[in-house]
Write a protein that holds these residues in place. Structure first.
Motif, PDB file in Angstrom:
ATOM      1  N   LEU A 287      -1.635  -3.953   1.460  1.00 53.98           N
ATOM      2  CA  LEU A 287      -0.557  -2.969   1.467  1.00 53.98           C
ATOM      3  C   LEU A 287       0.230  -3.146   2.767  1.00 53.98           C
TER       4      LEU A 287
ATOM      5  N   LEU B 164       5.438  -3.691   6.691  1.00 54.41           N
ATOM      6  CA  LEU B 164       6.500  -3.074   5.896  1.00 54.41           C
ATOM      7  C   LEU B 164       7.682  -2.681   6.784  1.00 54.41           C
TER       8      LEU B 164
ATOM      9  N   GLY C 260      -0.297   4.241   2.357  1.00 52.94           N
ATOM     10  CA  GLY C 260      -1.400   3.588   1.658  1.00 52.94           C
ATOM     11  C   GLY C 260      -1.825   4.276   0.384  1.00 52.94           C
TER      12      GLY C 260
ATOM     13  N   CYS D  50       0.399   5.066  -2.570  1.00 55.10           N
ATOM     14  CA  CYS D  50       1.059   4.776  -3.857  1.00 55.10           C
ATOM     15  C   CYS D  50       0.949   3.316  -4.263  1.00 55.10           C
TER      16      CYS D  50
ATOM     17  N   CYS E   8       5.223   5.918  -0.225  1.00 59.96           N
ATOM     18  CA  CYS E   8       4.627   6.905   0.663  1.00 59.96           C
ATOM     19  C   CYS E   8       4.472   6.428   2.108  1.00 59.96           C
ATOM     20  N   LYS E   9       4.437   5.134   2.334  1.00 64.96           N
ATOM     21  CA  LYS E   9       4.140   4.562   3.662  1.00 64.96           C
ATOM     22  C   LYS E   9       2.811   5.070   4.215  1.00 64.96           C
TER      23      LYS E   9
ATOM     24  N   SER F 171       2.816   0.911  -3.878  1.00 66.76           N
ATOM     25  CA  SER F 171       4.007   0.196  -4.339  1.00 66.76           C
ATOM     26  C   SER F 171       4.432  -0.913  -3.377  1.00 66.76           C
ATOM     27  N   CYS F 172       3.908  -0.922  -2.140  1.00 67.41           N
ATOM     28  CA  CYS F 172       4.314  -1.939  -1.167  1.00 67.41           C
ATOM     29  C   CYS F 172       3.361  -3.126  -1.148  1.00 67.41           C
TER      30      CYS F 172
ATOM     31  N   HIS G 252       8.678   0.348  -1.760  1.00 69.61           N
ATOM     32  CA  HIS G 252       7.717   1.178  -1.033  1.00 69.61           C
ATOM     33  C   HIS G 252       7.922   2.627  -1.424  1.00 69.61           C
TER      34      HIS G 252
HETATM   35  S1  FES Z   1       4.278   2.514   0.665  1.00 70.40           S
HETATM   36 FE1  FES Z   1       2.847   3.577  -0.525  1.00 70.40          FE
HETATM   37  S2  FES Z   1       1.104   2.318  -0.299  1.00 70.40           S
HETATM   38 FE2  FES Z   1       2.481   1.401   1.057  1.00 70.40          FE
END
Ligand code: FES
Ligand SMILES: Cc1cc2nc3c(=O)[nH]c(=O)nc-3n(C[C@H](O)[C@H](O)[C@H](O)COP(=O)(O)OP(=O)(O)OC[C@H]3O[C@@H](n4cnc5c(N)ncnc54)[C@H](O)[C@@H]3O)c2cc1C
Ligand code: HEM
Lengths: 327, 126
Positions: free
Chosen positions: A72, A22, A39, A41, A36-37, A43-44, A34
């Motif tokens: 992810l 990412l 793992g 949410c 939360c970065k 969304s990525c 994306h």
């Molecule tokens: S940004 Fe949320 S799971 Fe990867």
């Protein structure tokens, strides 16, 4: 283990050691959704086009998605060159708001009627998306008994784009889009003899309430202990409902906790995770569910593990709030 | 010796043995004040995956790690956090204690210890 090359839509991008896919793609101004970065949410989500991605990049994904080599991007630290593609866009379902009720001064109980049947496990979350595309993750607060009805506990964050809108502008009768259910923090009916410890802070009660409803409905026969925490008494909700539930089910135990000020009669003093983990020192063979503030989730996970719980038996949803740059 | 002699990894019980060992080993490492600061990363699943990689390697199982990889993986720990022999010894202690707890026979424990020991200079970047 040194620099690897990520190929995205025929474009090679260098990924440095210690850099996630990412971050590498974002650095090259490739627009990957994306949040939360961390793992949490999902969304990525992306797809590996040339074989299995690193297993730890598939944490929290459903088996079908794993088998299709989804992963992810924020958890993916490649060990080899990879060809990756976008995750074919999320499936969204239409739903209509059928209820809006305050749970306390900052939390809203939002109830939706979904036009299609929702196949979910109690405790999973969905992305709610409004007409302009802004979407956020919220946990389902009810059990599977209601195939068309989903309820959510939405806490208002001052200046929060989605939550302020849901509190202030979303009305009964309005339509909203709901993603397919996601996440692995859910009740498993296969093991009714295992004790369960559930710890939640704030609106982290939502998925736990769904899990408890489901467990009692399924006839879970062992102990179920719920600890719900907030800073002050005002931040708690459903205290009477949970007490009443505990009266009806001898194996369900409920402890509301406040971390600030003096706790009134019937409420424990201290942070919910501290109170819970002190009360139950030996967690071997227990199943744990931890939902809410990310710091609480991380600390409790570690502490529960040290007190004997297996990592695979610790289910959690850290309610990471999306970064302010995300749309 | 016949061609069918099971490998060390097979004798220990393969991946199932590694899985059984991960939690025990990781718990020992996190509880040890001498070394737990090296593992303070909050992402426990990722850490556990690395512990699994470590144990698979020490158990003589399939892995693609070379000595150079071991150097790169630990270089920043040596430089920034002073990783040294005392920490390495602590990890060796937990490794053998974990296998004892799982009732592995002493001759297999000795072989595992020898594999781990053979990485000492790479891990400590000497
Ligand atoms: S940004 Fe949320 S799971 Fe990867
Ligand atoms: C798996 C999962 C499950 C979740 N379940 C729930 C749930 O059941 N209930 C629930 O209430 N929440 C839940 N969340 C959190 C939820 O997804 C949202 O993150 C939360 O509601 C905030 O969204 P928002 O749009 O209101 O805030 P955002 O607009 O994303 O803002 C977040 C915070 O940043 C601040 N901020 C925004 N922009 C700026 C700026 N430019 N400068 C400085 N600060 C800024 C805001 O004031 C706010 O405090 C969950 C999260 C995850 C990952
Ligand atoms: C006994 C010999 C050792 C072996 C064979 C070994 C093996 C490994 C392996 C295979 C990895 C994963 C590398 C990767 O895929 O990125 C790793 C990472 C790591 N090792 Fe070791 N190791 C040893 C000793 C130690 C010691 C003594 C310490 C510190 C006390 C240590 C701390 C770490 C840390 C902190 C990581 C990185 C974890 C992360 O990135 O989150 N190791 N090691």
């Amino acid at each position: 283990m040194s620099t690897t090359t990520i190929t995205f839509e025929d474009r090679p991008v260098a990924c440095q050691t210690g850099e996630s896919v990412l971050d590498a793609l974002l650095r090259e101004h490739i627009d990957i959704p994306h949040g939360c970065k961390q793992g949490a949410c999902q969304s990525c989500m992306m797809k590996s086009l040339d074989g299995a991605p690193p297993p730890e990049a598939q944490n929290g994904l459903k088996d079908v998605l794993r088998h299709q080599n989804h992963f992810l991007a924020c958890l993916c630290y490649p060990q080899r060159d990879m060809r990756v593609g976008r995750h074919t866009s999320q499936q969204f379902n239409r739903a209509t708001v059928i209820g809006k009720q305050p749970l306390n001064s900052e939390t809203l109980l939002l109830t939706l009627h979904c036009h299609g049947v929702m196949d979910f496990h109690a405790g999973q979350f969905v992305h709610l998306k409004r007409a302009d595309g802004l979407s956020r993750s919220y946990s389902i607060a009810n059990s599977r008994r209601h195939a068309h009805r989903l309820s959510f506990h939405i806490r208002r964050l001052p200046g929060g784009r989605f939550s302020e809108w849901a509190h202030g502008e979303l009305n009964v009768g309005d339509d909203i889009e709901v993603s397919d259910p996601q996440g692995l923090c859910y009740y498993l009916p296969d093991d009714k003899e295992r004790n369960m410890l559930l710890i939640g802070t704030g609106s982290g009660l939502a998925p736990l309430a769904g899990i408890i409803e489901e467990a009692l409905h399924q006839g879970h026969s062992s102990e179920i202990h719920l600890y719900h925490g907030s800073r002050e008494v005002d931040g708690l909700y459903w205290v009477d409902e949970m007490r009443e539930l505990a009266q009806r089910h001898a194996h369900f135990h409920y402890t509301p906790c406040i971390s600030r000020g003096n706790a009134p009669q019937g409420i424990a003093q201290g942070r919910a995770n501290d109170v819970a983990l002190a009360a139950i020192p030996q967690l071997k063979d227990w199943r744990l569910y931890l939902c809410g503030h990310p710091d609480m989730v991380n600390q409790s996970k570690r502490q529960a593990f040290m007190q004997g719980a297996r990592l695979q038996d610790i289910h959690s949803d850290a309610f990471h709030v999306a970064s302010s740059t995300q749309e | 010796m016949t061609e069918n002699t099971p490998s060390l990894y097979e004798q220990l019980g393969g991946e199932a043995a590694v899985n059984a060992a991960v939690d025990i080993f990781y718990r020992k490492v996190l509880a040890d004040y001498r070394i737990n600061r090296f593992f303070n990363n909050t992402d426990m699943e990722r850490q556990a995956a690395k512990q699994k990689a470590f144990l698979t390697m020490a158990f003589g199982g399939p892995n693609n790690y070379t000595g150079t990889d071991m150097r790169t993986a630990h270089a920043h720990l040596v430089e920034k956090f002073g990783l040294d022999d005392s920490h390495f010894d602590a990890v060796m202690e937990h490794l053998t204690a974990t296998l004892k707890e799982l009732n592995a026979p002493q001759n297999l424990i000795d072989q595992v210890a020898a594999i781990a020991e053979s990485t000492r200079d790479d891990v400590l970047n000497r």
